[in-house]
Design a protein around this motif. Structure first.
Motif, mmCIF file in Angstrom:
data_model
loop_
_atom_site.group_PDB
_atom_site.id
_atom_site.type_symbol
_atom_site.label_atom_id
_atom_site.label_comp_id
_atom_site.label_asym_id
_atom_site.label_seq_id
_atom_site.Cartn_x
_atom_site.Cartn_y
_atom_site.Cartn_z
ATOM 1 N N VAL A 225 -7.834 -57.999 96.899
ATOM 2 C CA VAL A 225 -8.913 -57.734 97.856
ATOM 3 C C VAL A 225 -10.263 -57.799 97.151
ATOM 4 O O VAL A 225 -11.222 -58.392 97.667
ATOM 5 N N SER A 226 -10.347 -57.227 95.965
ATOM 6 C CA SER A 226 -11.594 -57.268 95.202
ATOM 7 C C SER A 226 -11.980 -58.699 94.861
ATOM 8 O O SER A 226 -13.154 -59.065 94.947
ATOM 9 N N ILE A 227 -11.001 -59.496 94.486
ATOM 10 C CA ILE A 227 -11.264 -60.896 94.159
ATOM 11 C C ILE A 227 -11.729 -61.651 95.400
ATOM 12 O O ILE A 227 -12.674 -62.440 95.341
ATOM 13 N N LEU A 228 -11.067 -61.416 96.527
ATOM 14 C CA LEU A 228 -11.434 -62.099 97.767
ATOM 15 C C LEU A 228 -12.879 -61.813 98.167
ATOM 16 O O LEU A 228 -13.565 -62.674 98.708
ATOM 17 N N HIS A 229 -13.349 -60.607 97.900
ATOM 18 C CA HIS A 229 -14.695 -60.211 98.298
ATOM 19 C C HIS A 229 -15.724 -60.373 97.190
ATOM 20 O O HIS A 229 -16.878 -59.993 97.368
ATOM 21 N N SER A 230 -15.307 -60.936 96.077
ATOM 22 C CA SER A 230 -16.233 -61.122 94.962
ATOM 23 C C SER A 230 -17.140 -62.318 95.220
ATOM 24 O O SER A 230 -16.918 -63.106 96.140
ATOM 25 N N GLY A 231 -18.116 -62.470 94.397
ATOM 26 C CA GLY A 231 -19.040 -63.592 94.505
ATOM 27 C C GLY A 231 -18.606 -64.786 93.673
ATOM 28 O O GLY A 231 -19.396 -65.703 93.461
ATOM 29 N N ASN A 232 -17.371 -64.765 93.217
ATOM 30 C CA ASN A 232 -16.867 -65.860 92.387
ATOM 31 C C ASN A 232 -16.755 -67.152 93.189
ATOM 32 O O ASN A 232 -16.704 -67.137 94.416
ATOM 33 N N THR A 233 -16.656 -68.258 92.477
ATOM 34 C CA THR A 233 -16.457 -69.544 93.144
ATOM 35 C C THR A 233 -15.043 -69.584 93.707
ATOM 36 O O THR A 233 -14.180 -68.787 93.326
ATOM 37 N N GLU A 234 -14.814 -70.538 94.602
ATOM 38 C CA GLU A 234 -13.491 -70.680 95.212
ATOM 39 C C GLU A 234 -12.419 -70.960 94.154
ATOM 40 O O GLU A 234 -11.323 -70.419 94.223
#
Length: 69
Positions: free
Chosen positions: A48-57
């Motif tokens: 969930v944290s990864i999904l909502h992060s600002g990281n690239t796809e």
């Protein structure tokens, strides 16, 4: 760091029934055929944290695949 902890706590509270189904469909975007039901609560919170992060796809895809595989 506080945001990450808050997100994890909210995700823990939200991971029931429909929320788990939503997580499954979101994860399928990045890791097709992944079995989300086998994830521990900690792993689900990390996803969930990864999904909502600002990281690239591609960063999200790589991080989620590491967790679910």
């Amino acid at each position: 760091m506080k945001t990450l902890i808050a997100s994890a706590l909210i995700a823990t509270a939200a991971l029931t029934g429909a929320a788990n189904a939503s997580l499954s469909s979101d994860v399928q975007t990045y890791a097709p055929n992944a079995d989300v039901s086998a994830l521990t609560a900690t792993e689900a919170n990390m996803v969930v944290s990864i999904l909502h992060s600002g990281n690239t796809e591609s960063e999200k895809r790589n991080a989620i695949r590491k967790i679910v595989n």
